[in-house]
Design a protein around this motif. Sequence first.
Motif, PDB file in Angstrom:
ATOM      1  N   ARG A   1      43.140  -5.514  12.809  1.00  0.00           N
ATOM      2  CA  ARG A   1      42.015  -5.157  12.345  1.00  0.00           C
ATOM      3  C   ARG A   1      42.362  -4.857  11.086  1.00  0.00           C
ATOM      4  NH1 ARG A   1      38.644  -0.972  15.999  1.00  0.00           N
ATOM      5  NH2 ARG A   1      38.349  -0.088  14.105  1.00  0.00           N
ATOM      6  N   ASP A   2      41.019  -5.280   9.982  1.00  0.00           N
ATOM      7  CA  ASP A   2      41.413  -5.018   8.635  1.00  0.00           C
ATOM      8  C   ASP A   2      41.514  -3.129   8.489  1.00  0.00           C
ATOM      9  OD1 ASP A   2      41.207  -8.142   8.350  1.00  0.00           O
ATOM     10  OD2 ASP A   2      38.936  -8.011   8.307  1.00  0.00           O
ATOM     11  N   ASP A   3      40.666  -2.532   9.105  1.00  0.00           N
ATOM     12  CA  ASP A   3      40.607  -1.463   8.640  1.00  0.00           C
ATOM     13  C   ASP A   3      41.835  -0.655   8.579  1.00  0.00           C
ATOM     14  OD1 ASP A   3      40.861  -1.776  11.345  1.00  0.00           O
ATOM     15  OD2 ASP A   3      38.943   0.126  11.995  1.00  0.00           O
ATOM     16  N   TYR A   4      42.899  -1.745   9.584  1.00  0.00           N
ATOM     17  CA  TYR A   4      44.379  -0.854  10.017  1.00  0.00           C
ATOM     18  C   TYR A   4      45.099  -1.211   8.335  1.00  0.00           C
ATOM     19  CZ  TYR A   4      49.293  -0.532  11.247  1.00  0.00           C
ATOM     20  OH  TYR A   4      50.334   0.580  11.786  1.00  0.00           O
ATOM     21  N   TRP A   5      44.832  -2.511   7.942  1.00  0.00           N
ATOM     22  CA  TRP A   5      45.761  -2.695   6.776  1.00  0.00           C
ATOM     23  C   TRP A   5      45.337  -2.194   5.577  1.00  0.00           C
ATOM     24  CZ3 TRP A   5      49.094  -6.177   5.738  1.00  0.00           C
ATOM     25  CH2 TRP A   5      49.860  -7.254   6.742  1.00  0.00           C
ATOM     26  N   SER A   6      43.906  -1.933   5.732  1.00  0.00           N
ATOM     27  CA  SER A   6      42.979  -1.474   4.470  1.00  0.00           C
ATOM     28  C   SER A   6      43.709   0.024   4.628  1.00  0.00           C
ATOM     29  CB  SER A   6      41.997  -1.031   4.196  1.00  0.00           C
ATOM     30  OG  SER A   6      41.113  -0.483   5.043  1.00  0.00           O
ATOM     31  N   ARG A   7      44.045   0.774   5.571  1.00  0.00           N
ATOM     32  CA  ARG A   7      44.129   2.550   5.393  1.00  0.00           C
ATOM     33  C   ARG A   7      45.785   2.391   5.921  1.00  0.00           C
ATOM     34  NH1 ARG A   7      38.931   4.298   9.947  1.00  0.00           N
ATOM     35  NH2 ARG A   7      37.139   3.892   8.603  1.00  0.00           N
ATOM     36  N   ASN A   8      46.268   1.761   6.064  1.00  0.00           N
ATOM     37  CA  ASN A   8      47.179   2.137   6.592  1.00  0.00           C
ATOM     38  C   ASN A   8      48.771   1.244   5.679  1.00  0.00           C
ATOM     39  OD1 ASN A   8      45.783   2.516   9.151  1.00  0.00           O
ATOM     40  ND2 ASN A   8      48.480   3.590   9.976  1.00  0.00           N
ATOM     41  N   ILE A   9      48.182   0.479   5.616  1.00  0.00           N
ATOM     42  CA  ILE A   9      49.446  -0.495   4.752  1.00  0.00           C
ATOM     43  C   ILE A   9      49.474  -0.129   3.241  1.00  0.00           C
ATOM     44  CG2 ILE A   9      50.351  -3.632   4.710  1.00  0.00           C
ATOM     45  CD1 ILE A   9      50.391  -1.651   7.057  1.00  0.00           C
ATOM     46  N   GLN A  10      49.671   0.664   2.569  1.00  0.00           N
ATOM     47  CA  GLN A  10      49.475   1.073   1.382  1.00  0.00           C
ATOM     48  C   GLN A  10      50.387   0.221  -0.256  1.00  0.00           C
ATOM     49  OE1 GLN A  10      47.393   3.260   0.507  1.00  0.00           O
ATOM     50  NE2 GLN A  10      46.694   3.678   2.968  1.00  0.00           N
ATOM     51  N   MET A  11      49.879  -0.053  -0.678  1.00  0.00           N
ATOM     52  CA  MET A  11      50.138  -0.854  -2.015  1.00  0.00           C
ATOM     53  C   MET A  11      51.461  -0.798  -2.682  1.00  0.00           C
ATOM     54  SD  MET A  11      48.032  -4.249  -1.909  1.00  0.00           S
ATOM     55  CE  MET A  11      48.565  -4.568  -2.908  1.00  0.00           C
ATOM     56  N   GLU A  12      50.360   0.709  -3.093  1.00  0.00           N
ATOM     57  CA  GLU A  12      51.047   2.083  -3.857  1.00  0.00           C
ATOM     58  C   GLU A  12      51.945   1.665  -3.922  1.00  0.00           C
ATOM     59  OE1 GLU A  12      48.565   4.354  -1.564  1.00  0.00           O
ATOM     60  OE2 GLU A  12      48.260   2.480  -2.293  1.00  0.00           O
TER      61      GLU A  12
END
Length: 322
Positions: A184-195
């Motif tokens: 799910r794209d929303d898992y990547w955008s909300r849970n996989i943090q880049m900062e």
Amino acid sequence: MEFRSIRSGELQMWSELCREVFDKETGREHGDSFLRMAQNDPWKEQNSILVAVDESRIVSTVQIYCRTTMVGAQAIKTGCIGGVCTNPAYRGQGLTTRLLHNAIDIMREQDIPLSMLTSGIWSFYERSGWENVDWHWKIANFEVDDRVLEAFTVRPVRMEDMDAIKILYAKHSRRFNGPIVRDRDDYWSRNIQMENKPCWVAVDHNGDLIAYVWLYIRDEDQYSCVIEYGEAAPGGRILERMLNRICLAYGWKTCRLRAQSGVHFDFGAAETTTYPGIMYRLIDPIQLQDERIATTGQLIRYLNRHNKPDRSDFINWDHDNV
């Protein structure tokens, strides 16, 4: 004492209990992280947060994170246990144990055959049927060889790389037991943090992303830990060549590198360590390829079959820890 799922309007009270308990036990501030995780979870279920309530006050909780994990090259529905805590004044009454047993019943009702968790107090969960799988780590002393010429470009990640990383993750993670299916794209955008977590990618001459690595960096003693790694074609010494460029970017000539055993590199490990704390419990029997798994002990033996200190087929990425 009332044992049930959380109700509408109680989420803030629940998150405050989690924050207060975990802040005190870990010595670090969690802020609103529990609330955000609950709100941002794309697979959340209405009854996934279980609570013990005393006179309208939440005093103990267990959370079920509904996930799908790779086991034996198959996607298995999994109930991950997290957010387990009890108000100190209510400890010793078996509240968490009761909630864990309720969680097992719920997973069985929802046809979730497998449960996993991460914990430092594994003896407690063993009493409720969870068992440890071997979790192997290795430490290497990496020396930069600036004579190595990469056949690809190594650079920091960009936002436009994320679609390629998602594809690479799906391909790479299928080779292991343990990784969560991130479909799910929303898992990547909300849970996989880049900062605050340096991520680097390797791009070939055609512009295709062929590998990525997320790192925890400690510059003062030139220490690096692999948070997550993926590559398109295993065995090509890509990580070693990426590290050359990454270390040079930090001005390092050497690096103390820590990684899970499943992250392969050819320059050899100086130390290997096995940790307990990744635990599984079989809720209902599952079929893995040509083998029927009927007990938790059988499952652990299956997971450990090709799980060796020097090179393992078991991975638990930091991004997915609940």
